[in-house]
Design an enzyme around this catalytic site. Structure first.
Site, PDB file in Angstrom:
ATOM      1  N   ALA A   1      68.269   8.018 -10.359  1.00  0.00           N
ATOM      2  CA  ALA A   1      67.918   7.514  -9.036  1.00  0.00           C
ATOM      3  C   ALA A   1      66.447   7.118  -8.964  1.00  0.00           C
ATOM      4  CB  ALA A   1      68.262   8.567  -7.983  1.00  0.00           C
ATOM      5  N   ARG A   2      65.590   8.087  -8.644  1.00  0.00           N
ATOM      6  CA  ARG A   2      64.152   7.882  -8.618  1.00  0.00           C
ATOM      7  C   ARG A   2      63.478   9.153  -9.122  1.00  0.00           C
ATOM      8  NH1 ARG A   2      64.960   3.161  -8.407  1.00  0.00           N
ATOM      9  NH2 ARG A   2      64.053   1.625  -6.988  1.00  0.00           N
TER      10      ARG A   2
ATOM     11  N   ALA B   1      70.206  -0.460 -14.660  1.00  0.00           N
ATOM     12  CA  ALA B   1      70.815  -1.733 -14.279  1.00  0.00           C
ATOM     13  C   ALA B   1      70.582  -2.816 -15.313  1.00  0.00           C
ATOM     14  CB  ALA B   1      70.259  -2.183 -12.930  1.00  0.00           C
TER      15      ALA B   1
ATOM     16  N   ASP C   1      66.516   8.704 -16.474  1.00  0.00           N
ATOM     17  CA  ASP C   1      66.265   7.280 -16.636  1.00  0.00           C
ATOM     18  C   ASP C   1      65.085   6.857 -15.766  1.00  0.00           C
ATOM     19  OD1 ASP C   1      66.896   4.642 -17.628  1.00  0.00           O
ATOM     20  OD2 ASP C   1      67.692   4.177 -15.637  1.00  0.00           O
TER      21      ASP C   1
ATOM     22  N   GLU D   1      55.922   5.533 -13.926  1.00  0.00           N
ATOM     23  CA  GLU D   1      56.535   4.668 -14.922  1.00  0.00           C
ATOM     24  C   GLU D   1      55.611   3.499 -15.249  1.00  0.00           C
ATOM     25  OE1 GLU D   1      60.283   3.580 -13.249  1.00  0.00           O
ATOM     26  OE2 GLU D   1      61.071   5.623 -13.333  1.00  0.00           O
TER      27      GLU D   1
ATOM     28  N   HIS E   1      64.065   3.501 -17.451  1.00  0.00           N
ATOM     29  CA  HIS E   1      64.539   2.864 -16.218  1.00  0.00           C
ATOM     30  C   HIS E   1      65.415   1.649 -16.515  1.00  0.00           C
ATOM     31  CE1 HIS E   1      63.226   2.732 -11.747  1.00  0.00           C
ATOM     32  NE2 HIS E   1      64.470   2.328 -11.870  1.00  0.00           N
TER      33      HIS E   1
ATOM     34  N   ILE F   1      77.224   4.419  -6.381  1.00  0.00           N
ATOM     35  CA  ILE F   1      77.098   4.731  -7.801  1.00  0.00           C
ATOM     36  C   ILE F   1      77.702   6.088  -8.099  1.00  0.00           C
ATOM     37  CG2 ILE F   1      75.455   5.283  -9.642  1.00  0.00           C
ATOM     38  CD1 ILE F   1      73.594   3.191  -8.453  1.00  0.00           C
TER      39      ILE F   1
END
Length: 366
Positions: free
Chosen positions: A270-271, A322, A295, A300, A319, A189
């Site tokens: 990412a996270r 994708a 994001d 979450e 999030h 990515i």
């Protein structure tokens, strides 16, 4: 190297510690018809597959050609396979699945699956590396532009009815042309996003990963940094692209953020746990960061009172890196096909094996 047996990016597991699987049905949203779907296969065994969250309709249709698909946690005991986008699959979850043979991760990040527990029970884990890379890379560019031109802030001000003058000084942004992009993690990515920034805006690229050699960096057109702090010191925009592992949790903290250029931008797709959110709050309110977009967050969905969400220079998205039709189709088909491959007694293309400490591959959505 321990890691993924795959063509392409490696696996990036992280053992889950803490709360067990959240299986309350009322917390999940199901597409019509998914609750209990049975299809007869002439002369063949009907596979039993637990589907935790919705997947692309075409992938679901493929799944139903060979499987009975169900979402009721009470039926976990008969599942041959489970597909998950966000459900935590720890040892407690696996104990409920005595017949389970394979877990399909709808994406790349394995931080919600206890790989060690799965291995102990002989459960194989497959994933879909690179299938959502284009979508996440495009979001990185989009979030960066929103920060650089303060689009998100202008929208908020207009939505609240605030009177704005033409060329309001509070909305003065910066051009990306000629600036420097910093990569923390140089996986698929990150490399794709870097190419977009280089071609579209003429940006220079610097990056850090423990496995990134000078030779490899030169081939990628990336100026190699020796640590995360150096990336922040050299970049105008920093993009986080590492998986969440015990080694990367809190990787970006007070010291790293303090090294940033005044007014620098931070983008994390990412996270959430990779960036210390308390340190990020201080860097946005006291400097040196100019703005940040995430994001992903440590929890979450986030609590309504999360301090970051009240800042005028912070942009959050739920999030959705994708969340494009194209990526969801590619990921869904890849996972379903590999589950069939495993249950047919064959070797899948992308299997998570063991653990890895690498930080140059992304934990993708989800």
């Amino acid at each position: 190297m321990k890691g993924a047996r795959a063509a392409g990016a490696g696996a990036h597991p992280s053992r889950h510690r803490g709360q067990g699987a959240c299986l309350k049905r009322q917390e999940l949203s199901w597409p019509q018809g998914i609750e209990h779907t049975t299809h007869r296969i002439q002369g063949g065994y009907m596979l039993k597959i637990f589907l935790c969250e919705p997947i692309h309709p075409r992938a679901l249709a493929l799944l139903k050609t060979r499987a009975e698909v169900f979402s009721d946690p009470a039926c976990l005991g008969r599942a041959d396979a489970a597909i998950s986008r966000n459900l935590r699959m720890d040892a407690a979850f696996l104990e409920q699945c005595p017949a389970l043979k394979v877990i399909g991760i709808h994406g790349t990040g394995t931080d919600r699956v206890d790989l060690a527990a799965a291995a102990q029970r002989g459960v194989r884990v497959v994933y879909a590396p690179g299938e959502n890379a284009q979508s996440v890379a495009e979001l990185i560019v989009g979030l960066t532009l929103a920060l650089a031109r303060r689009v998100y802030l202008a929208d908020r001000m207009l939505q609240t009815g605030e009177a704005l003058a033409i060329a309001d000084a509070r909305l003065t942004g910066m051009e990306l042309h000629g600036k420097t992009l910093g990569l923390v993690g140089v996986g698929s990515i990150a490399r794709r996003a870097a190419e977009m920034f280089r071609r579209a805006f003429g940006m220079s690229i610097v990056g850090y990963s423990p496995s990134l050699t000078e030779e490899r960096a030169a081939c990628l057109g990336i100026a190699r940094c020796t640590c995360v702090r150096e990336v922040f010191a050299r970049a105008d925009v920093v993009s986080i692209g590492v998986p969440l592992t015990p080694q990367t949790r809190g990787l970006v903290g007070t010291a790293e953020l303090a090294a940033a250029k005044p007014g620098a931008l931070l983008v994390n797709t990412a996270r959430g746990g990779v960036v210390d959110e308390d340190a990020l709050y201080r860097a946005l309110t006291q400097g040196p960061l100019g703005a940040a977009a995430c994001d992903v967050l440590a929890h979450e969905p986030p609590a309504p009172g999360l301090p970051l969400l009240r800042l005028p220079n912070f942009l959050a998205t739920p999030h959705l890196g994708a969340a494009t039709d194209e990526a969801l189709l590619r990921v869904g088909m890849c996972v379903v096909e590999q589950i069939f491959t495993v249950l047919d007694g064959k070797t899948p293309a992308h299997e998570c094996i063991g653990t890895t400490d690498r930080t140059d591959v992304e934990s993708e959505h989800k």
